[in-house]
Every structure is written in C-alpha cells, then in structure tokens.
Design an enzyme around this catalytic site. Structure first.
Site, PDB file in Angstrom:
ATOM      1  CD  GLU A 124      40.185  41.276  46.832  1.00 12.28           C
ATOM      2  OE1 GLU A 124      40.252  41.792  45.697  1.00 12.28           O
ATOM      3  OE2 GLU A 124      40.251  40.048  47.030  1.00 12.28           O
ATOM      4  CD  GLU A 261      43.902  42.384  41.749  1.00 10.16           C
ATOM      5  OE1 GLU A 261      44.053  42.514  42.990  1.00 10.16           O
ATOM      6  OE2 GLU A 261      43.098  41.577  41.252  1.00 10.16           O
TER       7      GLU A 261
END
Length: 297
Positions: A124, A261
């Site tokens: 990530e 997100e």
C-alpha cells in the site's frame, strides 16, 4: 499479478454545501458500476498516519515538489493542497517507533502502521506514493501549490498527529490522504472517509465538517466518473462516503480533509486495478478533478 510504477505524461485536470454535495455524489455514484473497496481502513488498519513523538521531531514541514520550477498560472493559482500518502515503505523496519502511542484528541493510537498489500506483495505504501506523485503533478499543472506530508524521504512515519499538523501549518485549502484498503475477498470498490463532528482533547472538527463533506462528495463523484470504479459494496451504503470519529488525521485537522480508500488490495479484481499504472493515473485524475471542483466551489 504484475504491476507497473511507470509514470505517464501529465494530463491536465478537468474541471455542494453538505446538503447539495451528497445528492450530487449519489447521482454520480449510482450512474456507473465497477470496482470496489474494503474496510481495513485508515487508522483501523493503520492507514492514517501523522507524527509520533520520535517521528515528529524529525519532520514538521512537508517536502514540496519541484521547488525550482515555477508553477504555471491556472484555475488553482493561489491555492494550497496537501497530499498525504498513507504509510511509509520503511515503517516495517521501525515497528517499535510506529507502535508508540500518540494523542488523537479523543484518545490515543499508534503513531502509524505498515499498511496492507496485494497478495503478490505490492505494498500500500508504494501505491500511495505513486498515486500521490501523479496527483501532485495534475494539481500543479493547474497552478496549485502542492505539499506532500512525506516523499519516501524519512525512515518511518510521519505519525498521524504530525500528518494533521502539516496540513494545518500549511493552512491548506484541502488535504487528501491517499490509501488502499485491506479487507476480505469480495469486498470491492472505493470509499471516501469524512471527519465526524468531534470535540475533545486537542480535537475540534466543528469548523471543517461541512467543507470536508463537500470535498469528499466531489472527489467521490469524479472518482466514479473517471475510473469507472463503483463505490464500496461493504462500507457507506452504496454512497462511497463514510464518516468516522476514530482517525487522528481527521480529528486533529483544522482544514478540510478526507481520506480516499481507492480499492481493496486483498480482492483480486480490485488488486488488478490498483497494480495497473493506467488505472492509477485515472484514480489520480478523479481525485484532482474532485479537489479542483471543491476549490472552485
């Protein structure tokens, strides 16, 4: 699945009070179907990060891109945007430091976390830096002054409280924290996290709740349009919007701020998008368009 960090040429970004913003986002979000995201979100999975006691001392000012190149004049000239790439690629080498507790106004939380990754190891923290660089270039092309909370230029962090402080001290017109989720397979789509009304300790979001909701709704609407991805099928009731009161990066902000997100790294279909450089450029474009729409207001 393969992934590509190549940086394509910059494209120029295109161009609600709360009551108007949410219906607009809902219209945009229901118009298109596509990918999804998941709630291993933000500080819940450690996606929010600012400054721990130790990290805080090492960086209180955000690095600014291309300091020697003058910004072009454009529709965002005179505006400041802070981009907050979630996590740090080297957090995993500093677990003791990032586990230190910091004050988030309504309690205490870890300085930061390592973030999630796809099953084949695309972290990530790498994703968020890549998208943040693309987003920075798109906004700068419109004349905005853009700061990053970090640029892979420090050993860990910054912690969640410092990330908020960087945006506050810059007097940013908008702050966007870039993330990807780490939820269960089948949980797909993106969502935008908005600050709840919080007052306690050092936190008081009363002045930014409305403006942050507008920023988030505009980003959500443009993200759908540009990426073709659908809002989360597991968070936000199909709106692509989620309000939280447990994230220090939002609680401690005094300027409009949201988390994005972009999808669920643990779902193979979402992971195929997140590891595609062309899709990441679309994600950056969608965020840039939403930020610009908010700032042009």
């Amino acid at each position: 699945m393969p992934y590509d960090d190549s940086f394509p040429p910059t494209r120029r970004a295109r161009p609600l009070l709360l009551g108007a913003a949410l219906p607009l986002a809902a219209l945009c979000l229901t118009a298109i179907t596509g990918c999804g995201g998941s709630p291993d979100t933000a500080e819940g999975k450690g996606a929010d990060a600012s400054a721990s006691p130790s990290a805080s001392a090492s960086a209180s000012a955000a690095p600014e891109a291309s300091p020697t190149a003058p910004l072009p004049r454009g529709p965002l000239t005179g505006r400041t945007v802070v981009i907050d790439p979630g996590h740090n690629p080297r957090n995993r080498e500093h677990t003791e430091e990032i586990n230190e507790q910091v004050d988030i106004g309504t309690g205490r939380k870890e300085c930061d976390t390592t973030g999630t990754s796809t099953d084949d190891g695309y972290a990530e923290a790498r994703f968020t830096l890549d998208v943040s660089h693309r987003l920075r270039e798109l906004l700068q092309a419109q004349g905005a002054r853009v700061l990053l909370t970090h640029d892979d230029d420090r050993p860990f962090g910054p912690c969640i409280d410092e990330r908020a402080r960087i945006g506050n001290e810059a007097k940013a017109d908008a702050v966007v924290s870039v993330h990807a989720d780490g939820s269960a397979v089948g949980n797909r789509g993106f969502h935008v996290i908005l600050p709840a009304a919080v007052k306690g300790g050092g936190a008081d979001t009363s002045k930014i709740v409305k403006s942050s909701a507008d920023l988030g709704a505009r980003i959500a609407g443009h993200f759908v349009r540009t990426t073709g991805s659908a809002p989360s099928n597991y968070i936000g009731g199909g709106t692509g919007l989620d309000t939280r009161d447990d994230l220090g990066g939002l609680n401690l902000s005094t300027v409009p701020k949201v988390f994005v997100e972009c999808g669920n790294m643990r779902d193979p279909k979402d992971a195929a998008l997140l590891t595609d450089a062309r899709w990441r450029q679309k994600a950056a474009q969608g965020m840039a368009d939403g930020i610009a729409a908010h700032l042009k207001g």
